[in-house]
Design an enzyme around this catalytic site. Structure first.
Site, mmCIF file in Angstrom:
data_model
loop_
_atom_site.group_PDB
_atom_site.id
_atom_site.type_symbol
_atom_site.label_atom_id
_atom_site.label_comp_id
_atom_site.label_asym_id
_atom_site.label_seq_id
_atom_site.Cartn_x
_atom_site.Cartn_y
_atom_site.Cartn_z
ATOM 1 N N TYR A 149 1.489 -0.907 0.032
ATOM 2 C CA TYR A 149 0.045 -0.272 0.370
ATOM 3 C C TYR A 149 1.083 1.646 -0.128
ATOM 4 O O TYR A 149 0.140 2.573 -0.608
ATOM 5 C CB TYR A 149 -0.828 0.097 1.063
ATOM 6 C CG TYR A 149 -2.075 0.884 1.414
ATOM 7 C CD1 TYR A 149 -2.582 1.628 0.613
ATOM 8 C CD2 TYR A 149 -1.375 2.837 2.656
ATOM 9 C CE1 TYR A 149 -3.569 2.454 0.896
ATOM 10 C CE2 TYR A 149 -2.315 3.242 2.149
ATOM 11 C CZ TYR A 149 -3.121 3.564 1.381
ATOM 12 O OH TYR A 149 -3.667 4.698 1.326
ATOM 13 N N ARG A 206 -10.214 5.294 9.171
ATOM 14 C CA ARG A 206 -9.555 4.959 7.814
ATOM 15 C C ARG A 206 -8.456 3.861 8.878
ATOM 16 O O ARG A 206 -8.173 4.582 9.524
ATOM 17 C CB ARG A 206 -9.050 6.300 7.081
ATOM 18 C CG ARG A 206 -10.234 6.538 6.072
ATOM 19 C CD ARG A 206 -9.740 7.321 5.273
ATOM 20 N NE ARG A 206 -8.727 8.106 5.926
ATOM 21 C CZ ARG A 206 -8.323 8.852 5.462
ATOM 22 N NH1 ARG A 206 -7.940 9.738 4.359
ATOM 23 N NH2 ARG A 206 -7.447 10.173 6.686
ATOM 24 N N ARG A 262 1.787 8.814 12.608
ATOM 25 C CA ARG A 262 1.668 9.710 13.681
ATOM 26 C C ARG A 262 -0.338 10.212 13.668
ATOM 27 O O ARG A 262 -0.576 11.000 15.332
ATOM 28 C CB ARG A 262 1.934 11.289 12.399
ATOM 29 C CG ARG A 262 1.636 12.403 13.369
ATOM 30 C CD ARG A 262 2.493 13.296 12.137
ATOM 31 N NE ARG A 262 1.853 13.817 11.261
ATOM 32 C CZ ARG A 262 2.481 14.222 10.603
ATOM 33 N NH1 ARG A 262 3.181 14.639 9.933
ATOM 34 N NH2 ARG A 262 0.972 14.128 9.178
ATOM 35 N N PHE A 287 15.347 19.921 -1.260
ATOM 36 C CA PHE A 287 13.970 19.699 -1.209
ATOM 37 C C PHE A 287 13.871 18.229 -0.803
ATOM 38 O O PHE A 287 12.503 17.817 -0.979
ATOM 39 C CB PHE A 287 13.541 19.542 -3.140
ATOM 40 C CG PHE A 287 12.583 19.055 -3.387
ATOM 41 C CD1 PHE A 287 11.321 19.623 -3.130
ATOM 42 C CD2 PHE A 287 12.696 17.649 -4.018
ATOM 43 C CE1 PHE A 287 9.994 18.412 -2.903
ATOM 44 C CE2 PHE A 287 10.917 17.016 -4.231
ATOM 45 C CZ PHE A 287 10.053 18.227 -4.463
HETATM 46 C C1 D9A Z 1 6.442 14.145 -2.022
HETATM 47 CL CL1 D9A Z 1 6.057 15.257 -5.184
HETATM 48 C C2 D9A Z 1 4.930 13.948 -1.179
HETATM 49 N N1 D9A Z 1 4.959 13.958 0.179
HETATM 50 C C3 D9A Z 1 5.333 14.112 1.583
HETATM 51 C C4 D9A Z 1 6.191 15.786 1.061
HETATM 52 O O1 D9A Z 1 8.101 15.015 0.363
HETATM 53 C C5 D9A Z 1 7.695 14.253 -0.753
HETATM 54 C C6 D9A Z 1 4.072 14.478 -2.167
HETATM 55 C C7 D9A Z 1 4.253 14.741 -3.495
HETATM 56 C C8 D9A Z 1 5.664 14.734 -3.913
HETATM 57 C C9 D9A Z 1 6.446 14.321 -3.127
HETATM 58 C C10 D9A Z 1 9.025 14.075 -0.798
HETATM 59 C C11 D9A Z 1 10.052 14.891 -1.504
HETATM 60 C C12 D9A Z 1 11.138 14.506 -1.832
HETATM 61 C C13 D9A Z 1 11.849 13.434 -2.230
HETATM 62 C C14 D9A Z 1 10.947 12.710 -2.395
HETATM 63 C C15 D9A Z 1 9.388 12.642 -2.189
HETATM 64 O O2 D9A Z 1 10.805 11.618 -2.889
HETATM 65 C C16 D9A Z 1 12.371 11.696 -3.793
HETATM 66 O O3 D9A Z 1 8.412 11.784 -1.696
HETATM 67 C C17 D9A Z 1 8.731 10.904 -1.285
HETATM 68 O O4 D9A Z 1 5.468 14.183 2.198
HETATM 69 C C18 D9A Z 1 3.615 12.626 -0.015
HETATM 70 C C19 D9A Z 1 4.589 11.190 0.403
HETATM 71 C C20 D9A Z 1 4.729 11.339 1.239
HETATM 72 C C21 D9A Z 1 2.748 10.358 0.477
HETATM 73 C C22 D9A Z 1 4.791 10.725 -0.475
HETATM 74 C C23 D9A Z 1 6.884 16.207 2.370
HETATM 75 C C24 D9A Z 1 5.202 17.224 2.877
HETATM 76 N N2 D9A Z 1 5.397 17.110 3.878
HETATM 77 C C25 D9A Z 1 4.600 17.827 4.677
HETATM 78 C C26 D9A Z 1 4.353 17.911 5.935
HETATM 79 C C27 D9A Z 1 3.121 16.823 6.703
HETATM 80 O O5 D9A Z 1 3.520 16.240 7.913
HETATM 81 O O6 D9A Z 1 2.467 15.611 6.242
HETATM 82 O O7 D9A Z 1 4.530 17.244 1.827
HETATM 83 C C28 D9A Z 1 4.304 19.239 4.170
HETATM 84 O O8 D9A Z 1 4.939 19.897 4.009
HETATM 85 O O9 D9A Z 1 2.480 19.729 4.051
#
Ligand code: D9A
Length: 436
Positions: free
Chosen positions: A170, A227, A214, A287
């Site tokens: 998943y 969920r 979290r 990034f």
């Molecule tokens: C990411 Cl294009 C995410 N996700 C994240 C954010 O980082 C990854 C969703 C779409 C994209 C990228 C990310 C960033 C840099 C490199 C990566 C990467 O891989 C090489 O993804 C793997 O969380 C969502 C997934 C985990 C589902 C992939 C970071 C982010 N942080 C949130 C903080 C939070 O608390 O959720 O979005 C935020 O900034 O609001």
């Protein structure tokens, strides 16, 4: 609320300047929205759904930034469809499976979600318009990942996360594939070598598993239907139902289950360090690194922490501001990973059923940091800076307090009023010192 922030600053004066600078940076990017309406919508939306992510994206070069922005919004839209519990499965499944075709169609439209996500769905034509302007090589990556993710999400609509294997599968669909896609976008930009699928997948799994841990309470309390992403194979060792973990009488089992989940997530830490150390472009590096450091920090905070079952456990905003300011190269990442894993290690209790495994993963991460040979210098400097900041704060506080007491004719030196006035005066003193 305001008072609580003031106390946090008193406790962590080193947060103050990063927070001020972060606020200024956010204000700056909010002003720099592009002229064309569809791009203005995309970047406006990005800042709305994720401020911190919008900030790190800004550092990428224009071409890559546009591609990542659209990739992010397409994935968010796909997520919105998956998440909306009011859409029946038989309608949802074909939308998920065909989403990679809809992004080419400016006239396609499906209304769902709430608040900002509803706006994203309602004006999805603007995202499509921007997508169609991207270079073909970027479009192909986004299309391919959207197709695979949509199919994976559809598969899990009618299926629960039972085993640890299901859990990894998943997380691969919803996050690992994002890692794979980003690696391909970086490669397409000509700035990076193509990373292996396995390391890219780990980057996503580490972030996603941290979110799933979290967000336990938020996901369980979801209306109309909770969920559940914690795999049965793990929680069934500690409870009969996943919901039972939130009740006070099950605290001991709940924390053990939580530690089991955190230990499982830690497994990916080593791969993430490897992935980041292979990056070349400083902007792409930052990034990627900032979210990873936030993740290991959150894991350290959640480990052995019953609060995960009572409310939201989040890192201090000031700490996240510090991280986004102070992360520029691999030594910074090693230092942060080392520090946070030490914090977690200190919380491991001998009698925890997974103590040995947790310690093993912590050890692996720390060894990788030590092996880099960059740890001592950087970590030491950061600690000295933090201590200096604290001393400076308490000195200025002690110097100001008597003055304020005298002026306000307050007899009790440590009255709340005095403290509040000092806390307001303190930043001004510090700001003056800082700006010389
Ligand atoms: C990411 Cl294009 C995410 N996700 C994240 C954010 O980082 C990854 C969703 C779409 C994209 C990228 C990310 C960033 C840099 C490199 C990566 C990467 O891989 C090489 O993804 C793997 O969380 C969502 C997934 C985990 C589902 C992939 C970071 C982010 N942080 C949130 C903080 C939070 O608390 O959720 O979005 C935020 O900034 O609001």
């Amino acid at each position: 609320m305001v008072l609580r922030s003031l106390w946090t600053i008193i406790d962590h004066p080193e947060d103050l300047m990063p927070l001020v600078r972060l606020k200024m940076a956010v204000a700056r990017i909010e002003k720099e929205i592009p002229a064309e309406p569809h791009w203005a919508f995309c970047y406006g939306m990005l800042t709305k759904v994720s401020r911190s992510f919008a900030l790190v994206i800004q550092q990428l070069c224009t071409e890559l930034r546009n591609a990542v922005c659209i990739f992010y919004l397409v994935l968010r839209a796909l997520d919105t469809v998956e998440d909306d519990t009011s859409v029946p499965s038989d309608i949802k499944v074909p939308i998920l499976q065909l989403f990679h075709q809809h992004i080419y169609d400016k006239n396609w439209h499906f209304s769902c979600g709430t608040k900002d996500y509803k706006v994203l769905m309602d004006k999805f034509d603007l995202v499509s318009t921007a997508f169609l302007e991207l270079d073909r090589s970027y479009q192909e990556v986004i299309e391919d990942i959207t197709r695979r993710m949509g199919a994976g999400m559809a598969k899990f609509i009618c299926k629960e996360v039972e085993t640890v294997e299901d859990y990894d599968e998943y997380c691969h669909y919803v996050a690992g594939l994002v890692g794979l896609g980003l690696s391909k976008l970086f490669h397409a930009s000509g700035l990076e070598d193509l990373a292996s699928d396995s390391l890219s997948n780990s980057m996503g799994l580490f972030l996603q598993k941290t979110n799933i841990i979290r967000d336990y309470l938020e996901d369980i309390n979801e209306i109309p239907k909770s969920r559940m992403f914690w795999p049965r194979q793990i929680w069934s060792k500690y409870a009969n139902k996943l919901e039972d973990l939130k009740f006070e009488e099950n605290s001991i089992n709940a924390v053990q289950c939580l530690n089991d989940m955190v230990t499982n997530a830690l497994m990916h830490g080593e791969d993430c360090l490897q992935y980041m150390s292979n990056l070349r472009s400083p902007a792409i590096f930052r990034f990627c690194a900032i979210p990873q450091i936030m993740a290991i920090g959150t894991l350290a905070l959640c480990y052995n922490n019953i609060e995960v079952f009572r409310g939201v456990v989040k890192m201090r905003r000031g700490l996240t501001a510090q991280i986004s300011e102070q992360t520029s190269d691999m030594p910074d990442v090693y230092c942060a990973f080392y520090e946070f894993s030490s914090m977690l290690k200190d919380k491991v209790e001998e009698n925890d059923p997974n103590a040995a495994l947790a310690l093993k993963y912590v050890e692996t991460i720390q060894q990788a940091c030590i092996k880099s040979g960059t740890l001592n210098k950087r970590c030491f400097q950061a600690k000295v800076l933090k201590i200096c900041c604290k001393i400076l704060f308490s000195l200025s506080y002690k110097m100001l307090a008597p003055c304020v007491c005298f002026k306000a004719e307050v007899s009790r030196f440590d009255s709340l009023k005095t403290k509040v006035i000092c806390t307001i005066a303190y930043p001004i003193v510090l700001l003056m010192l800082w700006c010389k």
